[in-house]
Design a protein around this motif. Structure first.
Motif, PDB file in Angstrom:
ATOM      1  N   MET B 143       0.842  -1.202   0.000  1.00  0.00           N
ATOM      2  CA  MET B 143       0.000   0.000   0.000  1.00  0.00           C
ATOM      3  C   MET B 143       0.872   1.245   0.000  1.00  0.00           C
ATOM      4  SD  MET B 143      -2.872  -1.190   2.733  1.00  0.00           S
ATOM      5  CE  MET B 143      -4.148  -0.140   2.048  1.00  0.00           C
ATOM      6  N   ALA B 145       0.618   5.978  -0.073  1.00  0.00           N
ATOM      7  CA  ALA B 145      -0.199   7.163   0.187  1.00  0.00           C
ATOM      8  C   ALA B 145       0.537   8.389  -0.319  1.00  0.00           C
ATOM      9  CB  ALA B 145      -0.479   7.296   1.679  1.00  0.00           C
ATOM     10  N   ASP B 150      -3.236  10.602   4.854  1.00  0.00           N
ATOM     11  CA  ASP B 150      -3.383   9.284   4.222  1.00  0.00           C
ATOM     12  C   ASP B 150      -2.323   8.301   4.718  1.00  0.00           C
ATOM     13  OD1 ASP B 150      -5.501  10.224   2.805  1.00  0.00           O
ATOM     14  OD2 ASP B 150      -4.409  10.522   0.921  1.00  0.00           O
ATOM     15  N   ASN B 153      -3.650   6.974   7.882  1.00  0.00           N
ATOM     16  CA  ASN B 153      -4.771   6.045   7.693  1.00  0.00           C
ATOM     17  C   ASN B 153      -4.331   4.724   7.064  1.00  0.00           C
ATOM     18  OD1 ASN B 153      -6.604   7.880   8.735  1.00  0.00           O
ATOM     19  ND2 ASN B 153      -7.030   8.800   6.739  1.00  0.00           N
ATOM     20  N   VAL B 154      -3.475   4.826   6.064  1.00  0.00           N
ATOM     21  CA  VAL B 154      -3.036   3.624   5.347  1.00  0.00           C
ATOM     22  C   VAL B 154      -2.178   2.734   6.263  1.00  0.00           C
ATOM     23  CG1 VAL B 154      -1.398   2.930   3.551  1.00  0.00           C
ATOM     24  CG2 VAL B 154      -3.285   4.428   2.981  1.00  0.00           C
ATOM     25  N   THR B 155      -1.432   3.360   7.152  1.00  0.00           N
ATOM     26  CA  THR B 155      -0.621   2.573   8.089  1.00  0.00           C
ATOM     27  C   THR B 155      -1.532   1.738   8.999  1.00  0.00           C
ATOM     28  OG1 THR B 155       1.138   4.225   8.023  1.00  0.00           O
ATOM     29  CG2 THR B 155       1.172   2.686   9.872  1.00  0.00           C
ATOM     30  N   GLU B 157      -4.520   0.770   8.249  1.00  0.00           N
ATOM     31  CA  GLU B 157      -5.096  -0.245   7.364  1.00  0.00           C
ATOM     32  C   GLU B 157      -4.094  -1.395   7.147  1.00  0.00           C
ATOM     33  OE1 GLU B 157      -8.609  -0.574   5.961  1.00  0.00           O
ATOM     34  OE2 GLU B 157      -8.130   1.269   4.869  1.00  0.00           O
ATOM     35  N   LEU B 171       4.439  -1.218   3.161  1.00  0.00           N
ATOM     36  CA  LEU B 171       4.034   0.178   2.967  1.00  0.00           C
ATOM     37  C   LEU B 171       5.094   0.849   2.111  1.00  0.00           C
ATOM     38  CD1 LEU B 171       2.668   1.180   6.490  1.00  0.00           C
ATOM     39  CD2 LEU B 171       1.392   1.134   4.339  1.00  0.00           C
ATOM     40  N   ARG B 270      -7.775  -0.042  -2.031  1.00  0.00           N
ATOM     41  CA  ARG B 270      -8.026   1.267  -1.431  1.00  0.00           C
ATOM     42  C   ARG B 270      -7.584   2.296  -2.456  1.00  0.00           C
ATOM     43  NH1 ARG B 270     -10.310  -1.692   1.195  1.00  0.00           N
ATOM     44  NH2 ARG B 270     -10.351  -2.039   3.444  1.00  0.00           N
ATOM     45  N   TYR B 286       0.087   7.389  -7.793  1.00  0.00           N
ATOM     46  CA  TYR B 286       0.135   6.971  -6.388  1.00  0.00           C
ATOM     47  C   TYR B 286       1.326   7.637  -5.731  1.00  0.00           C
ATOM     48  CZ  TYR B 286       3.505   3.878  -8.627  1.00  0.00           C
ATOM     49  OH  TYR B 286       4.541   3.406  -9.381  1.00  0.00           O
ATOM     50  N   GLN B 313      -4.079   3.456  -3.682  1.00  0.00           N
ATOM     51  CA  GLN B 313      -3.416   3.295  -2.380  1.00  0.00           C
ATOM     52  C   GLN B 313      -3.023   1.833  -2.167  1.00  0.00           C
ATOM     53  OE1 GLN B 313      -6.201   5.197   0.348  1.00  0.00           O
ATOM     54  NE2 GLN B 313      -5.006   7.079   0.248  1.00  0.00           N
ATOM     55  N   THR B 314      -3.780   0.919  -2.747  1.00  0.00           N
ATOM     56  CA  THR B 314      -3.352  -0.484  -2.755  1.00  0.00           C
ATOM     57  C   THR B 314      -2.696  -0.753  -4.106  1.00  0.00           C
ATOM     58  OG1 THR B 314      -5.207  -1.135  -1.358  1.00  0.00           O
ATOM     59  CG2 THR B 314      -4.086  -2.892  -2.557  1.00  0.00           C
TER      60      THR B 314
END
Lengths: 267, 385, 72
Positions: B143, B145, B150, B153-155, B157, B171, B270, B286, B313-314
């Motif tokens: 993923m 960001a 973001d 949030n992505v962390t 997730e 990540l 995402r 991205y 994001q993914t």
């Protein structure tokens, strides 16, 4: 509890060759665990790759069979997370001293409470008999067909120099000594290194004209002496056995617990 | 209300990652210093002991990833952070985590490579390494960001996916995102969902199978030192965790490792979208490149050009369905990334007309600028040079 | 009562127990160790030497002084 209760019996007979020294070490390690009354749920065994590393599959503890040379690094993560666990790390000579050499010296330096058991058969057994950093010059191996020119590490000196607070050596022949040393090593608070010279009749013994398993056992009986033995005056090449270092020093997890205490207080 | 009470701060991407990890419940970090990710280690060295967690600086990148595997199996949510050269070294133990199904998060704040490359410059060249860096067939979640909120949030997730699917999650940030500062608002604990480790309900004394999936495909865990003794290995293994060479068991294991993620690509996707409803030109981007892409799109809209942006994001498993849907009506598709087309090739593989997919990139360690994007799109759209 | 058992399924016939038995109470029958209770004094060394964990001596209490491993 008996020795048989500490193993996963369904995997026996084990995969080691007839007369392999690893079995003798496993046998006597289990007797120490049994005699000292350790709860197998409080024991974790972490191993790398190689013949010796298969020992983790046989003991009925919490067990992790990791990557070649990486057992101590994985064990460090476990120990720091669950400091109450007794973590035992059996390693072969190639596993501990070649591919895992960096992890080995740094685990010594940190003095983290793990018990490293270096099963030194002076050869890579699982891959078919290549020379290791503990083979030494003059040894014949599949990758040293004209004999090895590589000098060897002295596990005891290396571990002592790198800061291990318990360092010992014995051999597969000296079974009672294995037990007395392992008993102390496991109880020791800090990083302990126990080098056990073991026979690999299949690759080392045969290739180097040292004979079979019985002759290798006799070889370890006759080529070693207790630390400081008078026999060393006549023959300084004899290998010394016994406990070389046994000191109380600050242990890594205990020190980290103090860091936590400070960090919580200073918030 | 003061800023502190509202928990608003002005932080770097690397710090937002730390905040997200703490929000998600990280308890263990092992790492090795490397630019441009070191701030993550530095801040967790301070924060983790405050919550009774553990930080350790290991002897090398390999050891860090191994310690993360050990800590996770001992019951802690665990992570490490690195950059390209370190990411290369970690691949061995990432493969182990894939095979042994060990939940963990690996942050790679990308810099330009190969080798030592450009340590302080941005790049997005590790996209394929995140997918295929370790040997053997497998699947992985990666993923990314483009902004500080973001990243946070992505962390979270990433930790949630790691725990849900028992897998390492990568990540893939980049130097620009790692080091730039923006506003971060940390919501109160409980506002964002946090997936806790699924513990086995098998009673003490009853056989626990660490690799026996439940009906929903999840594998409940025990931990070292817990009520069940179990074995973990990097070898092909059966539901007990013990080595096997049985062809059926081996086949089943590999299919499980791949299918558990590839079959859920739509659940793992995402993304963010901007002005896609009527877009004739769809940009896909991205990480930090997506910031320039968004700047371009908004400028175009002001001038009446119908451009839109799909920000992924993914990255892995690649969201094929999503990309197909969002580009279905586009006349042109532009992929903006700081590499030689690693996501572009994925996009080309899933759209109906791959010849209509164009790469907009930079390979010199500099961020792709909005004017870089504009100059290429003008040519493709026939609006002159 | 002492019970001396050799688990033939685990014994790989390496002969270490045979070679180091102080009373010569062990031998090999093909590739399996066999035990002669007439000669055995239950010193227990074979149990510790066995790499296959195949030898088991269950004794209620120590009656015989344990054998001593040879020292160099």
């Amino acid at each position: 509890m008996s020795v048989q209760d500490l193993i996963r019996q369904r995997f026996f007979p084990h995969l080691w060759c007839p007369g392999c020294g690893h079995g003798i070490v496993l046998n006597n390690l289990l007797r120490v665990i049994d005699a000292e009354g350790y709860d197998p749920y409080s024991l974790c065994m972490v191993s790398g790759i190689g013949c010796s590393s298969r020992v983790s599959g046989y003991v009925n503890f919490h067990t992790m069979h990791t990557m070649h040379g990486r057992a101590l690094a994985c064990a460090t993560g476990i120990k720091l997370t669950k400091p109450h666990l007794k973590v035992l790390v059996p390693m072969g000579d190639g596993d501990a001293m070649a591919i895992g050499g960096n992890h080995f010296i740094h685990a010594c330096r940190r003095n983290i409470d793990l018990t490293a058991i270096v099963l030194n058969n002076r050869i890579y057994g699982m891959t078919g008999g290549q020379y290791s950093p503990l083979s030494g010059p003059g040894v014949l191996a599949t990758t040293a067909p004209y004999s090895s020119i590589d000098n060897m590490f002295d596990t005891v000196k290396l571990a002592s120099g790198a800061g291990a607070s318990f360092v010992a050596r014995t051999t597969a022949f000296h079974v009672r000594e294995i037990q007395s040393i392992l008993k102390k090593a496991i109880a020791h608070k800090g990083f302990s290194v126990v080098e056990i010279l073991v026979g690999c009749p299949t690759y080392f013994g045969r290739k180097n004209k040292l004979g079979g398993q019985v002759e290798l056992m006799e070889h370890y009986r006759d080529s070693t002496v207790p630390i400081g033995s008078k026999k060393l005056e006549e023959n300084p090449h004899l290998i010394q056995r016994g406990i070389f270092v046994e000191e109380e020093r600050a242990e890594y997890c205990a020190e980290y617990a103090r860091i936590i205490e400070r960090a919580v207080k200073e918030q | 209300m003061s800023k502190k009470e509202r928990n608003i701060s002005f932080v770097q991407g690397n710090e937002a990652c730390v905040r997200g990890a703490l929000y998600a419940g990280v308890k263990f970090f092992a790492g090795y210093p490397i630019t441009p990710s070191t701030e993550i280690a530095e801040q967790l060295a301070r924060e983790l002991p405050r919550i009774g967690g553990s930080f350790i600086q290991m002897e090398d990148e390999i050891a860090s990833m191994c310690a993360v595997c050990g800590a996770s199996l001992a019951g802690s949510k665990a992570m490490t952070a690195t950059s390209g050269p370190g990411f290369s070294l970690k691949q061995e133990a990432i493969g182990y985590a894939v095979m042994a199904e060990i939940p963990c998060v690996v942050v790679n704040v990308q810099r330009a490579g190969p080798s030592t490359g450009l340590p302080t410059k941005a790049a997005q060249g590790d996209v394929n390494q995140a997918r295929w860096g370790t040997h053997g067939d497998h699947s992985i979640i990666a993923m990314t960001a483009s902004g500080i909120q973001d990243v946070f949030n992505v962390t979270i997730e990433a930790f949630n996916f790691a725990e849900t699917y028992r897998t390492p999650v990568i990540l893939l940030f980049d130097e620009v995102v790692g080091h730039m500062r923006e506003k971060l608002v940390i919501p109160p604990q409980g506002e964002l969902p946090v997936v806790e480790r699924l513990k086995t309900s098998v009673k003490v004394g009853v056989n626990y199978h660490p690799y026996l999936p439940r009906e929903d495909g999840r594998l409940p865990m025990s931990d070292y030192g817990g009520e069940h003794r179990f074995h973990v290995t990097g070898l092909y293994h059966n539901i007990w965790g013990f080595p096997t060479e049985n062809p059926d068991e081996s086949h089943r294991l590999l299919r499980h490792l791949v299918d558990k993620l590839e079959n859920r690509a739509h659940l793992l996707a995402r993304w963010k979208e901007h002005h896609l409803e009527d877009a004739e030109s769809v940009l896909i981007s991205y990480g930090s490149s997506a910031r320039s892409a968004l700047h371009h799109v908004e400028g175009c809209r002001a001038k009446g050009h119908r451009h839109g942006l799909l920000e992924l994001q993914t990255l892995w498993p690649f969201p094929k369905q999503l990309v197909r849907e969002k580009t279905a009506r586009a006349r042109h598709v532009f992929v903006v990334e700081m590499n030689m087309g690693q996501i572009t090739s994925q996009v080309k593989a899933v759209v109906d007309d791959p010849d209509n997919v164009f790469l907009i990139n930079r390979l010199d360690g500099s961020l792709v600028t909005p004017s870089d994007i504009e100059s290429i799109i003008r040519v493709v759209e026939g609006r002159g040079v | 009562m002492e019970a001396y058992t050799i688990n033939a399924g685990w014994c790989k016939g390496c002969g270490i127990c045979v070679a180091f038995c102080p009373k010569k109470a062990l031998g090999l029958d093909g590739d399996k160790a066999v035990h002669d209770p007439e000669l055995c004094v239950l010193c227990g060394m074979c149990e510790l030497y066995c790499p296959d964990l195949a030898i088991r001596i269950d004794k209620p209490a120590k009656k015989v002084k344990a054998g001593k491993e040879a020292t160099a």
